[in-house]
Design a protein around this motif. Structure first.
Motif, PDB file in Angstrom:
ATOM      1  N   ALA A   1      61.267  25.259  69.814  1.00  0.00           N
ATOM      2  CA  ALA A   1      60.981  25.077  68.389  1.00  0.00           C
ATOM      3  C   ALA A   1      62.193  24.510  67.653  1.00  0.00           C
ATOM      4  O   ALA A   1      62.064  23.623  66.803  1.00  0.00           O
ATOM      5  N   PHE A   2      63.385  25.021  67.972  1.00  0.00           N
ATOM      6  CA  PHE A   2      64.602  24.490  67.345  1.00  0.00           C
ATOM      7  C   PHE A   2      64.809  23.020  67.723  1.00  0.00           C
ATOM      8  O   PHE A   2      65.155  22.185  66.876  1.00  0.00           O
ATOM      9  N   ILE A   3      64.601  22.698  68.995  1.00  0.00           N
ATOM     10  CA  ILE A   3      64.752  21.305  69.450  1.00  0.00           C
ATOM     11  C   ILE A   3      63.766  20.402  68.712  1.00  0.00           C
ATOM     12  O   ILE A   3      64.108  19.294  68.282  1.00  0.00           O
ATOM     13  N   ARG A   4      62.548  20.897  68.548  1.00  0.00           N
ATOM     14  CA  ARG A   4      61.507  20.101  67.883  1.00  0.00           C
ATOM     15  C   ARG A   4      61.860  19.842  66.422  1.00  0.00           C
ATOM     16  O   ARG A   4      61.650  18.741  65.908  1.00  0.00           O
ATOM     17  N   ARG A   5      62.407  20.844  65.747  1.00  0.00           N
ATOM     18  CA  ARG A   5      62.707  20.692  64.324  1.00  0.00           C
ATOM     19  C   ARG A   5      64.024  19.963  64.070  1.00  0.00           C
ATOM     20  O   ARG A   5      64.169  19.274  63.064  1.00  0.00           O
ATOM     21  N   LEU A   6      64.978  20.109  64.992  1.00  0.00           N
ATOM     22  CA  LEU A   6      66.292  19.507  64.767  1.00  0.00           C
ATOM     23  C   LEU A   6      66.433  18.110  65.365  1.00  0.00           C
ATOM     24  O   LEU A   6      67.168  17.272  64.829  1.00  0.00           O
ATOM     25  N   PHE A   7      65.716  17.847  66.475  1.00  0.00           N
ATOM     26  CA  PHE A   7      65.938  16.583  67.178  1.00  0.00           C
ATOM     27  C   PHE A   7      64.676  15.718  67.290  1.00  0.00           C
ATOM     28  O   PHE A   7      64.714  14.528  66.991  1.00  0.00           O
ATOM     29  N   ILE A   8      63.558  16.300  67.718  1.00  0.00           N
ATOM     30  CA  ILE A   8      62.324  15.507  67.860  1.00  0.00           C
ATOM     31  C   ILE A   8      61.789  15.127  66.488  1.00  0.00           C
ATOM     32  O   ILE A   8      61.453  13.974  66.237  1.00  0.00           O
ATOM     33  N   ARG A   9      61.671  16.096  65.614  1.00  0.00           N
ATOM     34  CA  ARG A   9      61.305  15.914  64.205  1.00  0.00           C
ATOM     35  C   ARG A   9      60.089  15.003  64.006  1.00  0.00           C
ATOM     36  O   ARG A   9      60.217  13.888  63.492  1.00  0.00           O
ATOM     37  N   PRO A  10      58.896  15.455  64.414  1.00  0.00           N
ATOM     38  CA  PRO A  10      57.681  14.659  64.168  1.00  0.00           C
ATOM     39  C   PRO A  10      57.527  14.371  62.678  1.00  0.00           C
ATOM     40  O   PRO A  10      57.904  15.185  61.827  1.00  0.00           O
ATOM     41  N   LYS A  11      56.961  13.225  62.381  1.00  0.00           N
ATOM     42  CA  LYS A  11      56.843  12.775  60.994  1.00  0.00           C
ATOM     43  C   LYS A  11      56.077  13.766  60.129  1.00  0.00           C
ATOM     44  O   LYS A  11      56.390  13.970  58.953  1.00  0.00           O
ATOM     45  N   TYR A  12      55.041  14.393  60.703  1.00  0.00           N
ATOM     46  CA  TYR A  12      54.177  15.276  59.922  1.00  0.00           C
ATOM     47  C   TYR A  12      54.726  16.698  59.797  1.00  0.00           C
ATOM     48  O   TYR A  12      54.145  17.535  59.113  1.00  0.00           O
ATOM     49  N   LEU A  13      55.855  16.990  60.462  1.00  0.00           N
ATOM     50  CA  LEU A  13      56.378  18.358  60.491  1.00  0.00           C
ATOM     51  C   LEU A  13      57.327  18.594  59.325  1.00  0.00           C
ATOM     52  O   LEU A  13      58.367  17.939  59.208  1.00  0.00           O
ATOM     53  N   GLU A  14      56.970  19.519  58.448  1.00  0.00           N
ATOM     54  CA  GLU A  14      57.844  19.906  57.345  1.00  0.00           C
ATOM     55  C   GLU A  14      58.658  21.128  57.756  1.00  0.00           C
ATOM     56  O   GLU A  14      58.139  22.038  58.403  1.00  0.00           O
TER      57      GLU A  14
ATOM     58  N   ARG B   1      61.130  24.223  56.299  1.00  0.00           N
ATOM     59  CA  ARG B   1      61.604  24.965  55.138  1.00  0.00           C
ATOM     60  C   ARG B   1      62.511  26.094  55.615  1.00  0.00           C
ATOM     61  O   ARG B   1      62.632  26.357  56.807  1.00  0.00           O
ATOM     62  N   TRP B   2      63.099  26.782  54.648  1.00  0.00           N
ATOM     63  CA  TRP B   2      64.053  27.838  54.996  1.00  0.00           C
ATOM     64  C   TRP B   2      63.414  28.927  55.844  1.00  0.00           C
ATOM     65  O   TRP B   2      64.050  29.474  56.761  1.00  0.00           O
ATOM     66  N   ASP B   3      62.140  29.249  55.554  1.00  0.00           N
ATOM     67  CA  ASP B   3      61.538  30.358  56.290  1.00  0.00           C
ATOM     68  C   ASP B   3      61.192  29.982  57.729  1.00  0.00           C
ATOM     69  O   ASP B   3      60.970  30.867  58.564  1.00  0.00           O
ATOM     70  N   ASP B   4      61.160  28.672  58.038  1.00  0.00           N
ATOM     71  CA  ASP B   4      60.986  28.269  59.436  1.00  0.00           C
ATOM     72  C   ASP B   4      62.209  28.684  60.248  1.00  0.00           C
ATOM     73  O   ASP B   4      62.082  29.289  61.320  1.00  0.00           O
ATOM     74  N   TYR B   5      63.392  28.359  59.737  1.00  0.00           N
ATOM     75  CA  TYR B   5      64.621  28.726  60.439  1.00  0.00           C
ATOM     76  C   TYR B   5      64.835  30.237  60.424  1.00  0.00           C
ATOM     77  O   TYR B   5      65.348  30.814  61.394  1.00  0.00           O
ATOM     78  N   TYR B   6      64.441  30.871  59.333  1.00  0.00           N
ATOM     79  CA  TYR B   6      64.567  32.332  59.253  1.00  0.00           C
ATOM     80  C   TYR B   6      63.723  32.995  60.336  1.00  0.00           C
ATOM     81  O   TYR B   6      64.205  33.870  61.077  1.00  0.00           O
ATOM     82  N   ALA B   7      62.462  32.577  60.440  1.00  0.00           N
ATOM     83  CA  ALA B   7      61.560  33.185  61.423  1.00  0.00           C
ATOM     84  C   ALA B   7      62.061  32.952  62.842  1.00  0.00           C
ATOM     85  O   ALA B   7      62.093  33.878  63.668  1.00  0.00           O
ATOM     86  N   LEU B   8      62.474  31.713  63.134  1.00  0.00           N
ATOM     87  CA  LEU B   8      62.940  31.401  64.485  1.00  0.00           C
ATOM     88  C   LEU B   8      64.221  32.170  64.816  1.00  0.00           C
ATOM     89  O   LEU B   8      64.390  32.662  65.942  1.00  0.00           O
ATOM     90  N   SER B   9      65.118  32.281  63.843  1.00  0.00           N
ATOM     91  CA  SER B   9      66.373  33.006  64.082  1.00  0.00           C
ATOM     92  C   SER B   9      66.110  34.481  64.353  1.00  0.00           C
ATOM     93  O   SER B   9      66.700  35.076  65.269  1.00  0.00           O
ATOM     94  N   MET B  10      65.223  35.075  63.569  1.00  0.00           N
ATOM     95  CA  MET B  10      64.901  36.489  63.768  1.00  0.00           C
ATOM     96  C   MET B  10      64.189  36.703  65.104  1.00  0.00           C
ATOM     97  O   MET B  10      64.461  37.681  65.820  1.00  0.00           O
ATOM     98  N   LEU B  11      63.291  35.791  65.444  1.00  0.00           N
ATOM     99  CA  LEU B  11      62.575  35.915  66.718  1.00  0.00           C
ATOM    100  C   LEU B  11      63.523  35.764  67.906  1.00  0.00           C
ATOM    101  O   LEU B  11      63.299  36.357  68.964  1.00  0.00           O
ATOM    102  N   ALA B  12      64.568  34.970  67.742  1.00  0.00           N
ATOM    103  CA  ALA B  12      65.552  34.829  68.817  1.00  0.00           C
ATOM    104  C   ALA B  12      66.480  36.039  68.872  1.00  0.00           C
ATOM    105  O   ALA B  12      66.846  36.513  69.955  1.00  0.00           O
TER     106      ALA B  12
END
Length: 639
Positions: A111-124, A126-137
């Motif tokens: 998920a981090f790779i997808r949001r930081l590097f792949i970054r699909p055009k339709y993918l938004e 927000r702060w809570d995306d990183y919050y959720a992923l960080s907590m889940l990790a």
């Protein structure tokens, strides 16, 4: 002579009947829960994000179940404890919990790779995306370290069954951590792990992680109408609310669906209006409406009671949707933006009157002449001159009632298609007839444009005409008429068998009437899947089988089948004036040019019109032509 005793099945008791009725009602929800919540079927349609989400979902699910089992082994919340797992079962429990933790970490990393590097055009993001992923990790990382300190301090003989915990324990030991130090560190880590997990749970309602609760609920509770069916306004003459002009007027299930939205962007990635550059997105529609709903919480003057047009959406916003259904099919949460679009249009058409001029003109044409073209109703049969077409009168009987539809009756290009279809029926000696002047618009365009009242008037008028004759089935060329007659007329008591003409012709076995000496269509032919025939009614193979019967093997377009790209004519779009730079039919034409097709075959009059318009406007008439399948087949008829 011998007598045989016969036993009659015992009559069902009222209790049994109630159980059967309850099961019939609940079984679709149960099926959807297992298929789409646990099985993640829709999510897995996109490989990378599907696998990513599958690992996170099942990793977390297994960890939660394992934690509950662990808690129940302690005398904490209940005056009793369970004694499972023990022995060999406990070894597998340890192994499974480690695997689940690894699944979470792998999924989060993807998920981090997808949001930081792949970054699909339709993918938004927000702060809570990183919050959720960080907590889940963080939770499995702390969990593995906690497990490692337990193994290091107790050194159980089964420690190899916790491979990750054992690996971390060996690393900590190599770094100098002693068993005594591990005992002291374990208590700190245990409460830290519990605290982080509780913070994550507490933050669910305030972050996008609310979908953990709301999405399964929406999947279970979403309306189970047929895919192509719009909900009927009951007792429309007495209804106080016609459509939706305020957020508070949406149903409770619709409000739940807004909160179930993952903001994943899959709907936007498939939406022809968004892709073509229009100021419309199904995701934006849902997210803005949800935000309006949230802004109303705890205020003295709820914004949900204020009109959404003007401040939240422009008056033209809902009219940019083609109702193609691509967003519905892609949504993992089973949200149906088309329902919201039609509700908003109903409000504009029936309550406020604020509709685009071209929409008002089309609705006026339907009301006055019984067709969107506005051509006099007495010209409805002009297309059939010289065909010796049988017009059914009250009391007549026929095997097939051919429902012609407005496009075939009034559009010059589609009149030729209707004549080709009649020639095929006559060649096959089909006993068929038409309603003639008793047929009027099926009402599909009026309903999708928001004028539910007009739709209901025409539906009842057509059904009254049909009730006066006897026939075995209705056959129509137009997928829009087909969807309406098959999926929406039953709301008014219709129980007729309805077939699209491609289904019917395939059943006829037309190949016996086709000749290898016929006039075969030359060049590379491709087939375009109509949204209302394919996505809404799952008819994909019949048109292709007919083309193969005509000795034409279609070249598939890049976007085909359930992933087909809309022609841009549905949902009333054919009657709207659009910016030349955002015309959907031009983009679909580009798909045909990409495969170097010479002929585009369709099985829908709207698609035929939209392709023909795009070809003409691009000046490609000598390079590419569009034909209906009925025309392709007629050319192969034996003379």
């Amino acid at each position: 002579m011998t007598a045989q005793a016969t036993t009659q099945p015992a009559p069902a008791t009222p209790g049994t009947n109630r159980l059967q009725a309850a099961w019939a009602k609940a079984s679709p929800a149960i099926r959807d829960f297992f298929v789409h919540v646990l099985g993640q079927v829709r999510i897995l349609k996109k490989a990378y994000p599907g696998i990513m989400h599958f690992m996170i979902f099942w990793g977390v699910t297994i960890q939660v179940i394992g934690t509950v089992i662990n808690i129940l082994n302690m005398l904490l919340f209940f005056p009793w404890v369970i004694t499972f797992p023990r022995g060999t079962a406990y070894l597998y429990y340890e192994l499974i919990m480690d695997i689940a933790g690894v699944m979470i970490l792998l999924g989060v990393t993807m998920a981090f790779i997808r949001r930081l590097f792949i970054r699909p055009k339709y993918l938004e993001t927000r702060w809570d995306d990183y919050y959720a992923l960080s907590m889940l990790a963080l939770i499995p990382i702390i969990g593995f370290i906690t497990e490692a300190t337990r193994l290091l301090s107790a050194n159980p003989p089964w420690r190899a069954w916790s491979p990750i915990g054992n690996l971390v324990a060996n690393l900590l030991a190599a770094m100098g951590l002693t068993p005594v130090g591990a005992v002291q560190l374990h208590d700190i880590l245990f409460w830290t792990h519990a605290g982080v997990a509780l913070i994550l749970v507490a933050s669910i309602p305030f972050t996008k992680m609310r979908h953990l609760v709301n999405t399964p609920l929406n999947i279970i509770l979403h309306p189970r109408r047929k895919t192509g069916e719009i909900e009927k306004i009951k007792n429309i003459d007495e209804a106080e609310v016609l459509g939706v002009g305020k957020v508070s007027e949406f149903t409770s299930q619709q409000l739940l669906s807004f909160d179930a939205c993952l903001n994943c962007g899959r709907c936007e990635d498939a939406c022809p209006s968004t892709i073509s550059g229009m100021d419309y997105s199904p995701r934006t529609l849902i997210q803005r409406t949800r935000q309006r709903m949230v802004d109303s919480i705890g205020t003295s003057k709820p914004k949900s009671d204020e009109e959404i047009f003007g401040e939240v959406f422009t008056d033209s916003y809902a009219w940019q949707c083609t109702t193609c259904g691509a967003c519905i099919l892609r949504c993992p949460a089973m949200i149906n933006p088309v329902d919201e679009v039609v509700d908003m249009r109903r409000y504009q058409a029936l309550t406020s009157g604020k509709v685009p001029k071209s929409v008002a003109d089309s609705l006026r044409n339907i009301e006055r002449q019984g067709n969107p073209w506005g051509i006099p109703a007495q010209d409805r049969l002009n297309w059939s001159d010289g065909l010796n077409l049988r017009e059914l009168a009250p009391g007549d009987e026929a095997d097939v009632l051919y429902f012609v539809g407005c496009a075939s009756a009034f559009d010059d290009r589609n009149k030729k298609v209707a004549r080709s279809f009649v020639h095929l029926l006559q060649k096959a000696n089909v006993n068929f007839g038409v309603l003639g002047f008793d047929e009027t618009c099926c009402g599909e365009t009026a309903r999708r444009m928001g004028n539910e009242y007009l739709f209901q008037v025409f539906a009842e008028q057509n059904l009254e005409a049909m009730s006066k004759i006897k026939f075995n089935r209705i056959v129509t060329q137009c997928p829009h008429c087909f969807n309406t007659l098959k999926n929406e007329y039953p709301q008014f008591g219709s129980a007729y068998k309805v077939q699209h003409y491609t289904e019917f012709l395939l059943e006829l076995g037309l190949n016996q009437f086709l000749s290898p000496d016929g006039n075969k269509v030359e060049g590379r032919l491709t087939y375009h899947d109509s949204c209302y025939l394919g996505r809404y009614n799952q008819i994909y193979q019949a048109p292709r089988s007919l083309l193969k019967m005509a000795d034409m093997t279609p070249i598939e377009l890049p976007r085909m089948g359930e992933n087909s790209f809309c022609c841009g004519g549905g949902g009333g779009q054919m009657w709207l004036e659009t910016d030349p730079n955002t015309r959907i039919n031009h983009r679909r034409l580009g798909d045909a040019l990409e495969v170097k097709a010479d002929v585009v075959a369709t099985a829908c009059p709207y698609c035929l019109i939209m392709f023909d318009d795009a070809i003409r406007s691009k000046g490609l008439g000598e390079q590419l032509q569009v034909m209906d399948i009925a025309e392709v087949l007629e050319r192969r008829l034996a003379v």
